[in-house]
Structure formats: C-alpha cells, structure tokens
Design a protein around this motif. Structure first.
Motif, PDB file in Angstrom:
ATOM      1  N   LEU A  56     -33.425 -34.569 -79.753  1.00  0.00           N
ATOM      2  CA  LEU A  56     -32.593 -34.228 -78.597  1.00  0.00           C
ATOM      3  C   LEU A  56     -31.339 -35.097 -78.538  1.00  0.00           C
ATOM      4  CD1 LEU A  56     -35.221 -33.662 -75.751  1.00  0.00           C
ATOM      5  CD2 LEU A  56     -33.817 -31.953 -76.892  1.00  0.00           C
ATOM      6  N   ALA A  57     -31.482 -36.374 -78.877  1.00  0.00           N
ATOM      7  CA  ALA A  57     -30.324 -37.275 -78.866  1.00  0.00           C
ATOM      8  C   ALA A  57     -29.281 -36.808 -79.867  1.00  0.00           C
ATOM      9  CB  ALA A  57     -30.778 -38.701 -79.152  1.00  0.00           C
ATOM     10  N   ARG A  58     -29.736 -36.424 -81.070  1.00  0.00           N
ATOM     11  CA  ARG A  58     -28.799 -35.948 -82.099  1.00  0.00           C
ATOM     12  C   ARG A  58     -28.143 -34.641 -81.651  1.00  0.00           C
ATOM     13  NH1 ARG A  58     -31.936 -35.165 -86.718  1.00  0.00           N
ATOM     14  NH2 ARG A  58     -31.895 -32.936 -86.402  1.00  0.00           N
ATOM     15  N   ALA A  59     -28.892 -33.722 -81.032  1.00  0.00           N
ATOM     16  CA  ALA A  59     -28.336 -32.456 -80.556  1.00  0.00           C
ATOM     17  C   ALA A  59     -27.300 -32.698 -79.458  1.00  0.00           C
ATOM     18  CB  ALA A  59     -29.449 -31.547 -80.044  1.00  0.00           C
ATOM     19  N   ALA A  60     -27.602 -33.618 -78.537  1.00  0.00           N
ATOM     20  CA  ALA A  60     -26.659 -33.930 -77.461  1.00  0.00           C
ATOM     21  C   ALA A  60     -25.374 -34.507 -78.018  1.00  0.00           C
ATOM     22  CB  ALA A  60     -27.302 -34.899 -76.471  1.00  0.00           C
ATOM     23  N   ARG A  61     -25.477 -35.430 -78.989  1.00  0.00           N
ATOM     24  CA  ARG A  61     -24.265 -36.006 -79.610  1.00  0.00           C
ATOM     25  C   ARG A  61     -23.460 -34.927 -80.316  1.00  0.00           C
ATOM     26  NH1 ARG A  61     -27.792 -40.005 -80.955  1.00  0.00           N
ATOM     27  NH2 ARG A  61     -28.042 -39.225 -83.080  1.00  0.00           N
ATOM     28  N   SER A  62     -24.145 -34.028 -81.008  1.00  0.00           N
ATOM     29  CA  SER A  62     -23.470 -32.960 -81.743  1.00  0.00           C
ATOM     30  C   SER A  62     -22.698 -32.055 -80.782  1.00  0.00           C
ATOM     31  CB  SER A  62     -24.498 -32.153 -82.533  1.00  0.00           C
ATOM     32  OG  SER A  62     -23.877 -31.064 -83.173  1.00  0.00           O
ATOM     33  N   LEU A  63     -23.319 -31.711 -79.651  1.00  0.00           N
ATOM     34  CA  LEU A  63     -22.643 -30.863 -78.672  1.00  0.00           C
ATOM     35  C   LEU A  63     -21.443 -31.561 -78.049  1.00  0.00           C
ATOM     36  CD1 LEU A  63     -25.668 -29.189 -76.870  1.00  0.00           C
ATOM     37  CD2 LEU A  63     -23.967 -28.060 -78.304  1.00  0.00           C
ATOM     38  N   LYS A  64     -21.565 -32.870 -77.797  1.00  0.00           N
ATOM     39  CA  LYS A  64     -20.452 -33.631 -77.212  1.00  0.00           C
ATOM     40  C   LYS A  64     -19.288 -33.703 -78.177  1.00  0.00           C
ATOM     41  CE  LYS A  64     -23.275 -36.584 -74.279  1.00  0.00           C
ATOM     42  NZ  LYS A  64     -23.819 -37.924 -74.110  1.00  0.00           N
ATOM     43  N   ASP A  65     -19.587 -33.768 -79.479  1.00  0.00           N
ATOM     44  CA  ASP A  65     -18.535 -33.909 -80.491  1.00  0.00           C
ATOM     45  C   ASP A  65     -17.836 -32.590 -80.824  1.00  0.00           C
ATOM     46  OD1 ASP A  65     -19.191 -36.563 -80.600  1.00  0.00           O
ATOM     47  OD2 ASP A  65     -20.434 -36.386 -82.419  1.00  0.00           O
ATOM     48  N   GLN A  66     -18.440 -31.483 -80.487  1.00  0.00           N
ATOM     49  CA  GLN A  66     -17.854 -30.183 -80.810  1.00  0.00           C
ATOM     50  C   GLN A  66     -16.686 -29.882 -79.872  1.00  0.00           C
ATOM     51  OE1 GLN A  66     -18.659 -27.947 -83.268  1.00  0.00           O
ATOM     52  NE2 GLN A  66     -19.974 -29.593 -84.044  1.00  0.00           N
ATOM     53  N   PRO A  67     -15.615 -29.304 -80.413  1.00  0.00           N
ATOM     54  CA  PRO A  67     -14.506 -28.917 -79.545  1.00  0.00           C
ATOM     55  C   PRO A  67     -14.927 -27.729 -78.655  1.00  0.00           C
ATOM     56  CG  PRO A  67     -14.092 -28.172 -81.791  1.00  0.00           C
ATOM     57  CD  PRO A  67     -15.346 -28.998 -81.829  1.00  0.00           C
ATOM     58  N   MET A  68     -14.376 -27.686 -77.441  1.00  0.00           N
ATOM     59  CA  MET A  68     -14.690 -26.607 -76.498  1.00  0.00           C
ATOM     60  C   MET A  68     -14.075 -25.308 -77.003  1.00  0.00           C
ATOM     61  SD  MET A  68     -15.871 -25.622 -73.465  1.00  0.00           S
ATOM     62  CE  MET A  68     -15.817 -26.673 -72.053  1.00  0.00           C
ATOM     63  N   ASP A  69     -14.874 -24.282 -77.104  1.00  0.00           N
ATOM     64  CA  ASP A  69     -14.405 -22.968 -77.520  1.00  0.00           C
ATOM     65  C   ASP A  69     -13.688 -22.331 -76.336  1.00  0.00           C
ATOM     66  OD1 ASP A  69     -13.955 -20.456 -78.565  1.00  0.00           O
ATOM     67  OD2 ASP A  69     -16.071 -19.977 -78.871  1.00  0.00           O
ATOM     68  N   ALA A  70     -12.403 -22.020 -76.510  1.00  0.00           N
ATOM     69  CA  ALA A  70     -11.599 -21.478 -75.409  1.00  0.00           C
ATOM     70  C   ALA A  70     -12.142 -20.133 -74.922  1.00  0.00           C
ATOM     71  CB  ALA A  70     -10.151 -21.323 -75.836  1.00  0.00           C
TER      72      ALA A  70
END
Length: 160
Positions: free
Chosen positions: A10-24
C-alpha cells in the motif's frame, strides 16, 4: 502508525499515485459523472393520502399520511405496464401543493389498436390506482387524467 506504514504494498502504491501527473481529462470525466448522478437522483415530493378509519364513533373519520411521489409513479407504472401492449414512457402527477389533482401519461401504443379506447382504459386504471393509493383526498375524474400516445409500436418492439 499510518495504514500505509504497516503494508509495504500500500505504501508503494500510495507513493506511485502521488508521483503520477494529474490527468487533465479526469476532471472533465469526474464533472460529467457528478452531473449525471445529480440529474439522475432527485428528491421525492410527499403527496397527501387519507383512508377511512375502522372506528366510526371517533371524531376523526380518516387517517392521513403522505406518500412519496416515487411510490405513486411506480405503482402507476406497474398497473399500466403491458395493458393492450401499451407501455408508459412518462408518468407525471399534477399537484396542488401536496394534493394530487391529476396525472399525465405518455405511452407507446400498438399499431392497429383503437388508441382512444386504450387511452380511456389506461385513464380508468390510473383513476382506480390513484384512488387505491391515495384514498379519497380529492376524488378525480376522467378529465383529470391526460393520456398522450407518444409513438406507435408495430411489432412488439419499442418504437423510437
């Protein structure tokens, strides 16, 4: 302890989501979804109903309650479905504050039927159903029920 500290996945998934750019397009999609949900859901309106009491010797001759317009419409839809092959597409109630004063029914009729006779039969069903559901709050007559044949179906399929 935070939930993502106890589970490395879950920690890795949360970091991955935070690092992804927001899809407009997500904002457009989410706005579209929210507007569709708001258009689909709606509040119900309480409609007055009354029923004779069993005890005639009491001062109160009827019991009263309010019934949701959704309940009244669904009951009408079930009562009308399939009568002479006609299908209701719209059921609107005429209301004066919380008192039902009539109904508008839009139907798909069947080609070749006497649509005037079908409309009269559907109106009679509406009158009886409203009397059963709402009681004698305001007695309705045939002139209080509008039946409109929206389209005609010729082969048992929904007409467009």
């Amino acid at each position: 302890m935070r939930a993502d500290d106890s589970d490395p996945v879950l920690a890795r998934a949360a970091r991955s989501l935070k690092d992804q750019p927001m899809d407009a397009s997500w904002i457009d999609i989410s706005d579209s979804i929210i507007s569709r949900i708001r258009a689909t859901t709606r509040r119900s309106w309480p409609i007055d109903a009354e029923y004779p009491t069993a005890a005639v010797e009491t001062e109160r001759k009827t019991d009263t309650l309010r019934i949701s317009d959704h309940v009244v419409r669904s009951t009408l839809r079930r009562a009308l479905a399939g009568v002479h092959g006609a299908e209701p597409t719209t059921i609107d109630l005429y209301l004066d504050d919380h008192t039902c004063t009539g109904a508008y029914i839009d139907i798909v009729g069947v080609y070749g039927d006497d649509l005037q006779a079908v409309g009269d039969e559907l109106a009679a069903i509406v009158l009886n159903t409203l009397a059963d559901v709402l009681g004698p709050v305001r007695p309705l007559t045939r002139t209080d029920i509008d039946v409109h044949v929206h389209d005609i179906d010729d082969a048992g399929t929904t007409a467009g």
